[in-house]
Each structure stands twice: as structure tokens, then as C-alpha cells.
Design an enzyme around this catalytic site. Structure first.
Site, PDB file in Angstrom:
ATOM      1  N   GLY A   1       6.186  12.032  -6.560  1.00  0.00           N
ATOM      2  CA  GLY A   1       5.972  10.587  -6.559  1.00  0.00           C
ATOM      3  C   GLY A   1       4.784  10.181  -5.696  1.00  0.00           C
ATOM      4  O   GLY A   1       4.186  11.017  -4.991  1.00  0.00           O
TER       5      GLY A   1
ATOM      6  N   CYS B   1       8.089  -1.157   4.203  1.00  0.00           N
ATOM      7  CA  CYS B   1       6.631  -1.135   4.343  1.00  0.00           C
ATOM      8  C   CYS B   1       6.087  -2.388   5.011  1.00  0.00           C
ATOM      9  O   CYS B   1       5.201  -2.315   5.872  1.00  0.00           O
ATOM     10  CB  CYS B   1       5.966  -0.911   2.989  1.00  0.00           C
ATOM     11  SG  CYS B   1       6.558  -1.998   1.678  1.00  0.00           S
TER      12      CYS B   1
ATOM     13  N   HIS C   1      -0.905  -3.882   1.730  1.00  0.00           N
ATOM     14  CA  HIS C   1      -0.132  -5.099   1.987  1.00  0.00           C
ATOM     15  C   HIS C   1      -0.848  -5.936   3.047  1.00  0.00           C
ATOM     16  O   HIS C   1      -1.368  -5.398   4.040  1.00  0.00           O
ATOM     17  CB  HIS C   1       1.263  -4.762   2.514  1.00  0.00           C
ATOM     18  CG  HIS C   1       2.200  -4.220   1.481  1.00  0.00           C
ATOM     19  ND1 HIS C   1       1.880  -4.065   0.153  1.00  0.00           N
ATOM     20  CD2 HIS C   1       3.495  -3.776   1.611  1.00  0.00           C
ATOM     21  CE1 HIS C   1       2.926  -3.562  -0.504  1.00  0.00           C
ATOM     22  NE2 HIS C   1       3.908  -3.393   0.356  1.00  0.00           N
TER      23      HIS C   1
ATOM     24  N   ASN D   1      -0.019   0.347   2.385  1.00  0.00           N
ATOM     25  CA  ASN D   1       1.449   0.434   2.346  1.00  0.00           C
ATOM     26  C   ASN D   1       1.973   1.807   1.965  1.00  0.00           C
ATOM     27  O   ASN D   1       3.114   2.147   2.270  1.00  0.00           O
ATOM     28  CB  ASN D   1       2.013  -0.608   1.379  1.00  0.00           C
ATOM     29  CG  ASN D   1       1.434  -0.495  -0.010  1.00  0.00           C
ATOM     30  OD1 ASN D   1       0.242  -0.740  -0.218  1.00  0.00           O
ATOM     31  ND2 ASN D   1       2.252  -0.115  -0.982  1.00  0.00           N
TER      32      ASN D   1
END
Length: 340
Positions: free
Chosen positions: A12, A130, A243, A316
Site C-alpha cells: 500500500g 495524520c 495536508h 501526510n
């Protein structure tokens, strides 16, 4: 000397970043195993100059491994993390499953490194959300100086926070805007994300907050100080990675913007770029791939007695996830295991 490390969810986005950061920071790895679900079995991933094949999470024996960095969802973590912990492998979990468990430390190493020493109750350490991770790195040194009473934060969160499906949806919808016959309706998000903003991340709660907003409240209290009042509005924006947060802080004591700027410049994990001119601040595009959390737009809030505003930006996938997990591993090694 070195650590035997397992990466769970190695195929991932966050798992990839964990491997990259372990290599970049030259973490003392003696052995490494990369695990994935059965459907990804045998997929190759990179670790420095090595290529590793993923092994089956279902059948993997965690006995004899020092630590496992988990980058899978809460449902899978609930099944596999206790198995690893029971085998004596310390779990560093990136999901939300254990963050609010009083027996599991919630750690941001620049803020509360001593908390890793409480890992032994369940053999698990939690990584925060996050959006919380980058904010508390900025808040802690200011709290130490002037005691924070209240925080009002509005987030501008990138689609990578929703995983690969979120990134793909922004990409596909953006292309479809210019090709009207290729309609791409919202699937991952509740409304169109391309050229739009969505004031909704995670599920709604009874009081009107979303779960993402609630996480920022309770995690800040657990990591820094339970007396801090926090209110958050979390917004998904059409940015791929990074972010951003507009943070308003009310203190018990006076703290002027110049002293705050000096404090933040000296604080670990932060980079202050704050010039009052065109471009004298950091945006998400510029923070991608960087370890630092960037602070800009530091200024007094004249509407309250002891107030400051600031702008906070971070990658993030790094500080919000993979980097913080690796920093926890480093802190665990330095403070507890001492094999590095």
C-alpha cells in the site's frame, strides 16, 4: 546488531513509504519481512537497493521479530496485531484501532517520546491520525512556553489520506471535466472532489462532528494535555499529497508572534518559512517527500487576549503516517530495545 522488522501492508501507499523512510534514515535493520494479503502474495517491493517479495500475512510467524509496522485497516489490524504482540513482536500500528485504548501509548516522538516506554501493557504502540500528528508537533513547544487553553483548527486534507482510491478518483474526475462524455461520478467521496472541497471526512457522529474531527480533539488531549480544548473542521480538498491546517491558538499567558516564531524554529521536526511577501509561505506541493512539518503565516490574533494564528503543512504519507511510525521505531530502539 540491528532489528528484525516486519512491514505489514507493504504493497500500500503507506507501506511503500515506510520502506522508503527506513532506508533513507538508515534504520538499523538486521532482517526485514514484507507482508501482504494473499491476493498480493509475491508482489515485489523495493527496500533501498534490494527487491523483496511479499509473504502471506495469514501464515506468517511473528515469533523472534522485534517490531512490526502495521499499515493496514482497523479490521485487519484487529485480527493480526494481537497475534504479533502475543508472539513478542512489538506492534506499531497506523490504524485508528488502538489510539484511544488507555493501555496503548499514542506517540509523536517530537512531543511525547517517553510514552513509548508504556508499550508493554499490550505490546502495541499507536500512531496518531495524520491531521493530528502534524498539528501537535507545532503545538507542543508553544504549550510548554505559554500553556494552550483552546485550539480552533480547520484542515485542508489531501485525497491521499483516503488511500489509492481517493487519489485515483481525483485524477479520473479531473480528466473527465475536460471530456464531458467520460463521466466519473463520486464513489470514494460523497461528492465530486475535482475542482471542489468537501467538508466531510469519515462518518458523522450524533453531535454533528465527523469522526475525523473527533479524532483531532481526543488525540491532542491524549498526546499533549487533557485540559486543552480543541474544535476542528476537517475538509477534503483536491490536492494529491499534503495536508494543510489553519490553526488558531489561545494561550493562558501572553506569547508574541516573534517569540513564537523563534520557539518554532528551534523545535524538533519543524521548519519555519514565514516571510510576509508573495510566496513567503509553504503549500502542500512543496512539502511532498519532506520529513519536516512546515509552519508559515505566524501572526497575532487581536480578537482575543492571548492568541496566535499559524499555517501548518506536512506530507501526510510521511509525518502523518509512515515517518511517524519509523520515528516511533527509532525511539523504541533508543529508549527500550537498544539493539541499534
Amino acid at each position: 546488531m540491528g532489528y528484525r522488522v516486519v512491514i505489514v501492508g507493504a504493497t500500500g501507499n503507506v507501506g511503500h513509504e515506510m520502506l522508503n523512510i527506513l532506508a533513507e534514515r538508515q534504520f538499523p535493520v538486521k532482517d526485514i519481512a514484507v507482508l501482504a494479503s494473499r491476493r498480493s502474495l509475491g508482489t515485489e517491493v523495493s527496500f533501498g537497493d534490494k527487491t523483496l517479495k511479499t509473504e502471506d500475512l495469514d501464515t506468517f510467524d511473528f515469533a523472534g521479530w522485534d517490531m512490526a509496522l502495521f499499515a493496514i485497516g482497523s479490521e485487519a489490524t484487529e485480527k493480526y496485531a494481537p497475534r504479533a504482540a502475543k508472539a513478542g513482536c512489538i506492534v506499531i500500528d497506523n490504524s485508528s484501532l488502538y489510539r484511544y485504548d488507555p493501555d496503548v501509548p499514542l506517540v509523536v516522538p517530537e512531543v511525547n517520546p517517553e510514552a513509548v516506554e508504556d508499550y508493554a501493557k499490550k505490546n502495541i504502540i499507536a500512531n496518531p491520525n495524520c491531521s493530528t500528528a502534524q498539528m501537535v508537533v507545532a503545538l507542543k513547544p508553544l504549550h510548554d512556553r505559554a500553556r494552550i487553553k483552546r485550539v480552533v483548527v480547520s484542515t485542508y486534507q489531501s485525497v491521499s489520506g483516503a488511500g489509492k482510491d481517493g487519489v485515483d478518483e481525483l485524477w479520473d474526475q479531473t480528466k473527465s471535466i475536460y471530456n464531458p462524455v467520460d463521466n466519473k461520478p463520486a464513489e470514494k467521496f460523497t461528492k465530486q472532489i475535482a475542482f471542489n472541497v468537501i467538508p466531510h471526512i469519515d462518518s458523522f457522529m450524533e453531535d454533528g462532528q465527523t469522526k475525523e474531527e473527533w479524532k483531532m480533539v481526543v488525540e491532542t488531549k491524549k498526546i499533549i494535555d487533557p485540559s486543552i480544548k480543541v474544535t476542528a473542521t476537517c475538509v477534503r480538498v483536491p490536492v494529491f499529497v499534503g495536508h494543510s491546517e489553519a490553526i488558531n491558538i489561545e494561550f493562558e499567558d501572553h506569547l508574541d508572534e516573534d517569540e513564537a516564531r523563534d520557539i518554532l524554529r528551534e523545535a524538533p521536526g519543524l521548519m519555519v518559512i514565514d516571510k510576509r511577501e508573495d510566496g513567503g509561505y509553504v503549500t502542500p506541493v512543496e512539502c511532498v517527500g519532506d520529513f519536516a512539518t512546515f509552519i508559515s503565516r505566524i501572526r497575532q490574533d487581536s480578537t482575543i487576549e492571548n492568541g496566535l494564528n499559524l499555517w501548518c503543512v506536512s506530507d501526510n504519507l510521511r509525518k502523518g503516517a509512515a515517518l511517524n511510525a519509523v520515528q516511533i521505531a527509532e525511539t523504541l530502539g533508543n529508549r527500550v530495545l537498544k539493539k541499534g
